[in-house]
Scaffold this active site. Structure first.
Site, short mmCIF file in Angstrom:
data_model
loop_
_atom_site.label_atom_id
_atom_site.label_comp_id
_atom_site.label_asym_id
_atom_site.label_seq_id
_atom_site.Cartn_x
_atom_site.Cartn_y
_atom_site.Cartn_z
N ASP A 141 0.70 -7.22 15.88
CA ASP A 141 -0.22 -6.09 16.05
C ASP A 141 -1.21 -6.31 17.20
O ASP A 141 -1.58 -5.36 17.89
CB ASP A 141 -1.06 -5.87 14.78
CG ASP A 141 -0.22 -5.41 13.59
OD1 ASP A 141 0.75 -4.65 13.80
OD2 ASP A 141 -0.54 -5.81 12.47
N GLN A 168 4.77 7.02 5.93
CA GLN A 168 4.37 5.92 5.04
C GLN A 168 3.42 6.41 3.95
O GLN A 168 2.23 6.10 3.95
CB GLN A 168 3.68 4.82 5.86
CG GLN A 168 4.62 4.14 6.86
CD GLN A 168 3.87 3.26 7.83
OE1 GLN A 168 3.18 3.76 8.72
NE2 GLN A 168 3.98 1.95 7.68
N ASN A 227 0.81 -1.22 0.00
CA ASN A 227 0.00 0.00 0.00
C ASN A 227 0.84 1.27 0.00
O ASN A 227 0.49 2.27 -0.61
CB ASN A 227 -0.93 0.02 1.21
CG ASN A 227 -1.64 1.35 1.37
OD1 ASN A 227 -2.44 1.73 0.52
ND2 ASN A 227 -1.31 2.10 2.41
N HIS A 228 1.97 1.20 0.71
CA HIS A 228 2.76 2.42 0.94
C HIS A 228 4.25 2.09 0.93
O HIS A 228 4.63 0.94 1.12
CB HIS A 228 2.39 3.03 2.30
CG HIS A 228 2.33 1.98 3.38
ND1 HIS A 228 1.16 1.32 3.70
CD2 HIS A 228 3.28 1.43 4.17
CE1 HIS A 228 1.40 0.43 4.65
NE2 HIS A 228 2.67 0.47 4.97
N ARG A 236 3.03 -12.96 2.75
CA ARG A 236 1.95 -12.45 3.59
C ARG A 236 1.76 -11.02 3.07
O ARG A 236 2.69 -10.21 3.10
CB ARG A 236 2.38 -12.48 5.06
CG ARG A 236 1.38 -11.87 6.03
CD ARG A 236 1.71 -10.41 6.30
NE ARG A 236 0.86 -9.82 7.32
CZ ARG A 236 0.90 -8.55 7.67
NH1 ARG A 236 1.76 -7.73 7.11
NH2 ARG A 236 0.08 -8.09 8.58
N ASP A 242 1.14 6.69 0.81
CA ASP A 242 0.46 5.68 -0.01
C ASP A 242 0.91 5.76 -1.47
O ASP A 242 0.94 6.86 -2.05
CB ASP A 242 -1.06 5.91 0.02
CG ASP A 242 -1.73 5.21 1.18
OD1 ASP A 242 -1.17 5.27 2.30
OD2 ASP A 242 -2.80 4.59 0.98
N GLU A 256 -8.81 3.82 -2.56
CA GLU A 256 -9.91 4.50 -1.90
C GLU A 256 -10.61 5.32 -2.99
O GLU A 256 -10.06 5.48 -4.07
CB GLU A 256 -9.43 5.40 -0.74
CG GLU A 256 -8.19 6.22 -1.01
CD GLU A 256 -6.91 5.37 -1.04
OE1 GLU A 256 -6.72 4.62 -0.09
OE2 GLU A 256 -6.15 5.48 -2.00
N ASP A 296 0.48 -7.39 3.21
CA ASP A 296 0.18 -6.41 4.25
C ASP A 296 -0.93 -5.44 3.82
O ASP A 296 -0.90 -4.93 2.69
CB ASP A 296 1.46 -5.61 4.51
CG ASP A 296 1.32 -4.59 5.62
OD1 ASP A 296 1.26 -5.01 6.78
OD2 ASP A 296 1.27 -3.38 5.33
N GLU A 340 -3.64 -9.95 4.79
CA GLU A 340 -4.15 -9.31 5.99
C GLU A 340 -5.40 -8.50 5.63
O GLU A 340 -5.31 -7.46 4.99
CB GLU A 340 -3.08 -8.37 6.56
CG GLU A 340 -3.49 -7.76 7.87
CD GLU A 340 -2.71 -6.50 8.21
OE1 GLU A 340 -2.66 -6.16 9.39
OE2 GLU A 340 -2.18 -5.84 7.29
C1 GLC Z 1 -0.18 -3.99 8.80
C2 GLC Z 1 0.93 -4.48 9.67
C3 GLC Z 1 1.21 -3.44 10.71
C4 GLC Z 1 1.63 -2.17 10.01
C5 GLC Z 1 0.57 -1.73 9.00
C6 GLC Z 1 1.11 -0.72 8.07
O1 GLC Z 1 -1.38 -3.84 9.50
O2 GLC Z 1 0.60 -5.72 10.24
O3 GLC Z 1 2.19 -3.87 11.62
O4 GLC Z 1 1.83 -1.16 10.95
O5 GLC Z 1 0.16 -2.80 8.19
O6 GLC Z 1 2.02 -1.30 7.19
#
Ligand code: GLC
Ligand code: CA
Length: 559
Positions: free
Chosen positions: A358, A210, A147-148, A240, A212, A249, A242, A290
């Site tokens: 988290d 971070q 994402n970022h 995995r 986007d 959006e 993230d 996630e």
């Molecule tokens: C996910 C990660 C988390 C992180 C966030 C932004 O939710 O598990 O640790 O802060 O993404 O990358």
């Protein structure tokens, strides 16, 4: 809703003495747990569906093992501990982000997607880790943060340098903030940060460090698919993914409608298909994403069952597990399984976990009561889905108290290998203080005790591998006559056999009557238990009387 239960559960201040007392109590409570005397069973699952059968181990690289004395865990540290990981019966590892990073979000702010953070080693170290893992039959997932980027990524440095830079549109810029999405805790209050160089604002779902990426730009889409190929070409078994739900959006507007979409935008599912196409360019690769959404939205990320992610995590299940561990709400689990699986397409399976980087440690959720954490583990490994064990949970690691980046550092403390100041994690000064109790709850102190937490994990994972039905089999709740709160009984039915599981998440011993005749078609074998249950066979299965002590459990298998 991003981290609905981010704050650590209420925890009592602990002294070394109370820690010892707690662990003594679990050792006494389970001193009678005999369980399987069989040799531990290693995973041996191949082919495209391997990921549905194995147990994963989730490693926070900075805290696993430091091999050069700088107090920071590294990739060679993971390599050195592969034999240990294998001794747990694990089939795959997921390594937290190991890329160069200024660490504003603990490495989830990536400054270069195709390099290794010098704190953690080199690409050669990564290749060695991968080769050594594969030699042991262990699969490797890396963490893909799409994402970022970090503000220190070369793309962002270019993008922010001028309004006419070719990378300007790789990020989301506006003269006036025009996307009304707000970050969730702990990422601050505004999703926009002013950048003086060009006098505009950039958008970020997470910390200001971070920014986007702009996935409406086709170049960004391509560049990130190439990042996937870079790691797949090196041989990783998958990723995995993230924060996938934040990738798109609704477009910026000065007058947002009330249903303005910040998460789970329709466009994201199109991009997920492209991700899957890249994964499918390579044999036997897999993915877990996630997603923190309701079951129907989560199910969308699986596509039709073969053009989305292979697995996702499930908010519904995670909340039910945490509720169960904390408040004896065992009845949450069958409902959560029903609700979360109903909308899934064929072929879909969740990743399931008790702890992560988290959400916090299961020991914290369990109010540091090892009996609850133990029962939670028995539950996790016997439920549908692919279990992900967060490093340290297998020795009963507690939440820490030290905090450098944010509250989540409490869940990212050094792995306790031995007692002593560096807890066997480092010969130097650990970058983060070890969790309280690491002196007693560690690998060395539990290794040779057949009744330890660590060896219970080994038995559970071994049973998971041996029966090979917990990941994929169906789940059926069984009602128990005379049961009080906290009692959970269920059957698991797979192609290779059946299992029956009884758990008592309460302080009271419970005597119940069970009709197990549907499942007990031959004599059941009690595989693992806190106290030996009476024999269970077709003759007594219709009205089987079972007494489970407080926090007691039994797992039977039936051929
Ligand atoms: C996910 C990660 C988390 C992180 C966030 C932004 O939710 O598990 O640790 O802060 O993404 O990358
Ligand atoms: Ca190091």
């Amino acid at each position: 809703m991003k981290y609905p239960v981010l704050k650590p559960g209420p925890s009592r201040p602990r002294t070394i003495l109370t820690t010892i007392a707690l662990f003594l109590s679990v050792f006494i409570a389970f001193a009678c747990s005999s369980g399987s005397k069989d040799k531990l069973v290693k995973p041996d699952f191949n082919g495209p569906n391997w990921y549905k059968h194995v147990v994963f181990y989730h490693i926070w690289v900075r805290s696993f093992l430091d091999t050069n004395g700088d107090g920071i865990g590294d990739l060679p540290g993971i390599t050195r501990k592969l034999d240990y990981i294998q001794s747990l019966g694990i089939g795959g590892i997921w390594i937290s982000p190991f890329y160069p990073t200024p660490y504003f979000d603990s490495g989830y702010d990536v400054a270069d997607y195709t390099a290794i953070n010098p704190d953690y080693g080199t690409l050669a170290d990564f290749d060695e880790l991968l080769a050594e893992a594969h030699q042991r039959g262990l699969r490797v997932f890396t963490d893909m943060v799409m994402n970022h980027t970090s503000i220190e990524h070369a793309w962002f440095k270019e993008s922010r340098s001028s309004k006419t830079n070719p990378k300007r549109d790789w990020y989301v810029w506006a003269a006036v903030p025009n996307i009304p999405c707000v970050p969730s805790p702990p990422f601050g209050e505004s999703a926009w940060t002013y950048d003086a160089t060009t006098g505009e604002y950039y958008f970020h779902h997470f910390y200001p460090e971070q920014p986007d990426l702009n996935y409406r730009n086709p170049e960004v889409q391509e560049a990130m698919l190439d990042v996937l190929r870079f790691w797949l070409d090196r041989g990783v078994d998958g990723f995995r993914f993230d924060a996938i739900d934040t990738m798109f959006e609704d477009e910026g507007t000065s007058n947002p409608a009330p249903d303005f979409i910040c998460l789970d935008h329709p466009l994201v599912y199109e991009y997920v298909k492209r991700i899957r196409t890249v994964l499918d360019e390579y044999p036997d690769r897999a993915s877990v994403a996630e997603i923190w959404a309701d079951p129907v939205t989560t199910a969308n990320y699986f596509g039709n069952g073969s053009n989305g992610f292979h697995e996702t995590f499930s908010l519904t299940l995670t909340l039910a597990f945490q509720g169960t561990v904390l408040s004896n709400g065992a009845e949450l689990v069958p409902t959560a399984i029903q609700e979360s699986s109903a909308p899934l397409p064929p072929n879909a399976q969740y990743g399931i976990f008790l702890s992560n980087h988290d959400f916090g440690r299961v020991m914290g959720r369990a109010n540091n009561d090892p009996r609850r954490a133990t029962l939670a583990a028995v539950m996790l490994f016997s439920l549908p889905g692919t279990p992900f064990v967060y490093y340290g949970d297998e020795v009963g690691l507690a939440n820490g108290t030290d905090e450098i980046v944010d509250v989540r550092d409490q869940f990212r403390t050094p792995m306790p290998w031995t007692s002593g100041p560096g807890v066997g994690f480092t010969t130097g000064t650990p970058w983060l203080d070890p969790s309280p109790g690491s002196d007693t709850a560690n690998v060395a102190s539990e290794e040779d005790d057949p009744e330890s937490f660590l060896n219970l994990y080994r038995k559970l994972i071994s049973l998971h591998n041996k029966l090979d039905l917990f990941g994929t089999g169906t789940f059926e709740a069984i009602s128990a006559t005379g049961a009080g709160p906290g009692l959970l009984v269920y059957a698991r039915v797979g192609e290779k056999g059946k299992a029956i599981v009884a758990l008592n998440f309460s302080e009271q011993s419970q005597n119940v009557m069970l009709d197990l005749s549907k499942y007990v078609t031959s004599t059941a074998k009690s595989e693992l238990y806190s106290e030996m249950p009476p024999k269970l066979n077709p003759a007594n299965a219709t009205s089987y009387s079972l007494t489970l002590p407080a926090y007691g459990y039994v797992i039977w298998s039936v051929k």
